[in-house]
Structure formats: structure tokens, C-alpha cells
Design a protein around this motif. Structure first.
Motif, PDB file in Angstrom:
ATOM      1  N   MET A  94       0.940  -0.666  -0.460  1.00 45.10           N
ATOM      2  CA  MET A  94      -0.271  -0.347  -0.024  1.00 45.10           C
ATOM      3  C   MET A  94       0.923   1.713   0.299  1.00 45.10           C
ATOM      4  O   MET A  94       1.994   1.315   0.552  1.00 45.10           O
ATOM      5  CB  MET A  94      -0.630  -0.115   1.269  1.00 45.10           C
ATOM      6  N   LYS A  95       0.512   1.963  -0.881  1.00 45.71           N
ATOM      7  CA  LYS A  95       1.375   3.429  -0.769  1.00 45.71           C
ATOM      8  C   LYS A  95       0.163   4.422  -0.773  1.00 45.71           C
ATOM      9  O   LYS A  95      -1.152   4.553  -0.971  1.00 45.71           O
ATOM     10  CB  LYS A  95       2.185   3.399  -1.790  1.00 45.71           C
ATOM     11  N   ASN A  96       0.396   5.656  -0.538  1.00 44.08           N
ATOM     12  CA  ASN A  96       0.387   6.805  -0.543  1.00 44.08           C
ATOM     13  C   ASN A  96      -0.018   7.373  -1.933  1.00 44.08           C
ATOM     14  O   ASN A  96       1.224   7.094  -2.523  1.00 44.08           O
ATOM     15  CB  ASN A  96       1.155   8.412   0.776  1.00 44.08           C
ATOM     16  N   ALA A  97      -1.209   7.866  -2.384  1.00 46.43           N
ATOM     17  CA  ALA A  97      -0.722   8.912  -3.194  1.00 46.43           C
ATOM     18  C   ALA A  97      -1.167   9.593  -3.623  1.00 46.43           C
ATOM     19  O   ALA A  97      -1.774  10.704  -2.512  1.00 46.43           O
ATOM     20  CB  ALA A  97      -2.568   7.439  -3.854  1.00 46.43           C
ATOM     21  N   GLY A  98      -1.376  10.467  -4.389  1.00 45.10           N
ATOM     22  CA  GLY A  98      -0.947  11.797  -4.776  1.00 45.10           C
ATOM     23  C   GLY A  98      -1.589  12.531  -5.985  1.00 45.10           C
ATOM     24  O   GLY A  98      -2.630  11.381  -6.058  1.00 45.10           O
ATOM     25  N   TYR A  99      -2.018  13.784  -6.319  1.00 43.31           N
ATOM     26  CA  TYR A  99      -2.683  13.898  -7.158  1.00 43.31           C
ATOM     27  C   TYR A  99      -2.022  13.206  -8.818  1.00 43.31           C
ATOM     28  O   TYR A  99      -2.912  12.950  -9.153  1.00 43.31           O
ATOM     29  CB  TYR A  99      -2.335  15.521  -7.587  1.00 43.31           C
ATOM     30  N   ASN A 100      -1.244  12.669  -8.670  1.00 37.32           N
ATOM     31  CA  ASN A 100      -0.658  11.836  -9.792  1.00 37.32           C
ATOM     32  C   ASN A 100      -1.721  10.562 -10.087  1.00 37.32           C
ATOM     33  O   ASN A 100      -1.751  10.756 -11.285  1.00 37.32           O
ATOM     34  CB  ASN A 100       0.693  12.101  -9.836  1.00 37.32           C
TER      35      ASN A 100
ATOM     36  N   PHE B 159     -11.233  12.516  -2.959  1.00 34.71           N
ATOM     37  CA  PHE B 159     -10.540  13.124  -2.928  1.00 34.71           C
ATOM     38  C   PHE B 159      -9.069  14.251  -2.512  1.00 34.71           C
ATOM     39  O   PHE B 159      -9.173  13.530  -1.036  1.00 34.71           O
ATOM     40  CB  PHE B 159     -10.207  12.093  -4.533  1.00 34.71           C
ATOM     41  N   ASP B 160     -10.357  15.131  -2.994  1.00 37.08           N
ATOM     42  CA  ASP B 160      -9.473  16.336  -2.315  1.00 37.08           C
ATOM     43  C   ASP B 160      -9.532  16.098  -0.682  1.00 37.08           C
ATOM     44  O   ASP B 160      -8.979  17.092  -0.334  1.00 37.08           O
ATOM     45  CB  ASP B 160     -10.234  17.394  -3.200  1.00 37.08           C
ATOM     46  N   VAL B 161     -10.770  15.892  -0.580  1.00 41.54           N
ATOM     47  CA  VAL B 161     -11.476  16.186   0.780  1.00 41.54           C
ATOM     48  C   VAL B 161     -10.106  15.487   1.391  1.00 41.54           C
ATOM     49  O   VAL B 161      -9.656  15.824   2.340  1.00 41.54           O
ATOM     50  CB  VAL B 161     -12.554  16.079   1.215  1.00 41.54           C
ATOM     51  N   CYS B 162      -9.971  14.246   1.351  1.00 40.22           N
ATOM     52  CA  CYS B 162      -9.041  12.973   2.181  1.00 40.22           C
ATOM     53  C   CYS B 162      -8.039  13.251   1.749  1.00 40.22           C
ATOM     54  O   CYS B 162      -7.052  13.590   2.840  1.00 40.22           O
ATOM     55  CB  CYS B 162      -9.365  11.484   2.259  1.00 40.22           C
ATOM     56  N   ASN B 163      -7.222  13.749   0.506  1.00 39.33           N
ATOM     57  CA  ASN B 163      -5.437  14.456  -0.052  1.00 39.33           C
ATOM     58  C   ASN B 163      -5.757  16.242   1.546  1.00 39.33           C
ATOM     59  O   ASN B 163      -4.385  16.064   2.250  1.00 39.33           O
ATOM     60  CB  ASN B 163      -5.815  15.299  -0.891  1.00 39.33           C
ATOM     61  N   LEU B 164      -6.520  16.466   2.095  1.00 43.10           N
ATOM     62  CA  LEU B 164      -6.224  18.258   2.798  1.00 43.10           C
ATOM     63  C   LEU B 164      -6.757  17.070   3.880  1.00 43.10           C
ATOM     64  O   LEU B 164      -6.015  18.006   4.833  1.00 43.10           O
ATOM     65  CB  LEU B 164      -7.517  19.134   2.203  1.00 43.10           C
ATOM     66  N   PHE B 165      -7.597  16.407   4.588  1.00 43.77           N
ATOM     67  CA  PHE B 165      -7.687  16.337   5.961  1.00 43.77           C
ATOM     68  C   PHE B 165      -7.478  14.349   6.456  1.00 43.77           C
ATOM     69  O   PHE B 165      -8.809  14.342   7.406  1.00 43.77           O
ATOM     70  CB  PHE B 165      -9.237  16.121   6.426  1.00 43.77           C
ATOM     71  N   GLY B 166      -6.814  13.934   5.707  1.00 45.31           N
ATOM     72  CA  GLY B 166      -6.827  12.534   6.023  1.00 45.31           C
ATOM     73  C   GLY B 166      -5.925  11.952   4.801  1.00 45.31           C
ATOM     74  O   GLY B 166      -4.951  12.347   5.053  1.00 45.31           O
ATOM     75  N   ASP B 167      -5.846  10.358   4.146  1.00 44.47           N
ATOM     76  CA  ASP B 167      -4.960  10.080   3.663  1.00 44.47           C
ATOM     77  C   ASP B 167      -5.736   9.089   2.808  1.00 44.47           C
ATOM     78  O   ASP B 167      -7.133   9.119   2.456  1.00 44.47           O
ATOM     79  CB  ASP B 167      -4.118   8.766   4.564  1.00 44.47           C
ATOM     80  N   VAL B 168      -4.802   9.609   1.513  1.00 38.96           N
ATOM     81  CA  VAL B 168      -5.535   8.485  -0.237  1.00 38.96           C
ATOM     82  C   VAL B 168      -4.222   7.553  -0.419  1.00 38.96           C
ATOM     83  O   VAL B 168      -3.407   7.611  -0.047  1.00 38.96           O
ATOM     84  CB  VAL B 168      -5.749   9.751  -1.145  1.00 38.96           C
TER      85      VAL B 168
END
Length: 189
Positions: free
Chosen positions: A1-7, A48-57
Motif C-alpha cells: 500500500m502506498k500513499n497516493a497523490g494528485y498524480n 479525494f480532495d477532502v481526504c488529501n487535505l484532511f486524511g490519507d489517500v
């Protein structure tokens, strides 16, 4: 499992849109019209955007499964979060469904405990790879990550066939709510 980003955003939004297009809870929020699939896509984009700001993806190492995790105690109202909410209303919910959506969210917030939690908002597997064990392996990694964070996992599901799967991993139902469908509240401490 890896952290995902906008890419990875497009891939994650695609997996979740495909995985949740028949989900009762998602379809309760997304305005039902000829643009329904685009509206579900907008919901997943927002999430996705909310979790990118306040959590993990997260994305599985094979890029076949993903999860959006929110830490509600870290969520803040910011200009960006307000803009995301407005975009969600315009692209997914529709003006006429705002009250129904806000009422549902208030009900969920009232039922959820007021403790720091690991809120598993969405977990999905590419439909072409469902029922192959990918989701189970991925959920094990999610559970391990929650343990590392020392946070209990909470989630809701309207998909009755998923209840035995969650129970297999130690989740228990702590509440259910009636909307136009039954929403189950689960936790793993």
C-alpha cells in the motif's frame, strides 16, 4: 500500500466511480439524471480532495484498489473546503437535493462517536479485479495503518452483501439508520 497523490487522482476517481455506481448511499447523494455517472465521478473527485487535505489517500501496490481515509477531528472549514463543497453541490448533488444531503450528513455526524477516528470513507477495487482477494489484502493493510495511527476504524455501508466481508475482519455493526435504504454503521476498535 502506498500513499497516493494528485498524480494518481484520475485512477482513484475512476476505480471509485466504477465501484460505487450502483451503491445506494452514493446514489442517494448524486442527483439522478442523465449525468448520474458524471455526478458520481464528481463525488469521488470531491472525496479525494477532502481526504488529501484532511486524511490519507491510499493505492494498492498493484494499482487495483484504493481507499480514502478521513480524520474528522482534523477537518477544518477553509476557503478551499468551502469551494470544494460548492463544487460538489453544482456537479453532484444539485440545488434541489441540498437539504436531503445536509440532513443525511447531520444524521451521520450525530451517530458517529466524538473521538479521533480513522474514517474509512471509501474503499474500492477495480471491478475487473473484484472477488480475487485484492480487496481483502488491501483492507488488512488499512487495518494495520489504523493500528499504527492508534485510531479505531469507522465506516458506513449500504451494501448488505459487504457486511459479512467486514465482519470477517473484525468490524461490528453499532447502529443502522433508515433513509430510502438502510445504512449500516460499522467500527473496528
Amino acid at each position: 500500500m502506498k500513499n497516493a497523490g494528485y498524480n494518481n487522482k484520475e485512477l482513484i476517481v475512476d476505480i471509485l466511480t466504477e465501484s460505487f455506481q450502483d451503491n445506494q448511499s452514493v446514489n442517494y447523494i448524486a442527483k439522478r439524471d442523465e449525468k448520474r455517472l458524471k455526478r458520481i465521478e464528481a463525488l469521488m473527485d470531491y472525496s479525494f480532495d477532502v481526504c488529501n487535505l484532511f486524511g490519507d489517500v491510499f493505492l494498492s501496490d498493484d494499482n487495483k484498489a484504493c481507499a480514502l481515509v478521513l480524520y474528522p477531528d482534523k477537518k477544518k472549514t477553509t476557503l478551499k473546503s468551502i469551494m470544494l463543497d460548492a463544487k460538489l453541490i453544482l456537479l453532484c448533488v444539485g440545488i434541489e437535493n441540498i437539504k436531503k444531503t445536509l440532513d443525511r450528513e447531520a444524521m451521520i455526524k450525530k451517530i458517529q462517536p466524538k473521538e479521533p477516528m480513522y474514517y474509512l470513507w471509501f474503499i474500492g477495487v477495480d471491478p475487473a479485479y473484484q472477488h480475487t482477494g485484492i480487496g481483502s489484502e488491501f483492507l488488512k493493510e488499512i487495518i494495520e495503518h489504523a493500528k499504527e495511527k492508534q485510531r479505531p476504524i469507522y465506516l458506513e455501508t449500504s451494501t448488505v452483501r459487504n457486511l459479512p466481508w467486514y465482519k470477517k475482519f473484525g468490524f461490528t455493526i453499532y447502529q443502522a439508520a433508515e433513509l430510502s435504504y438502510k445504512l449500516y454503521f460499522l467500527k473496528k476498535v
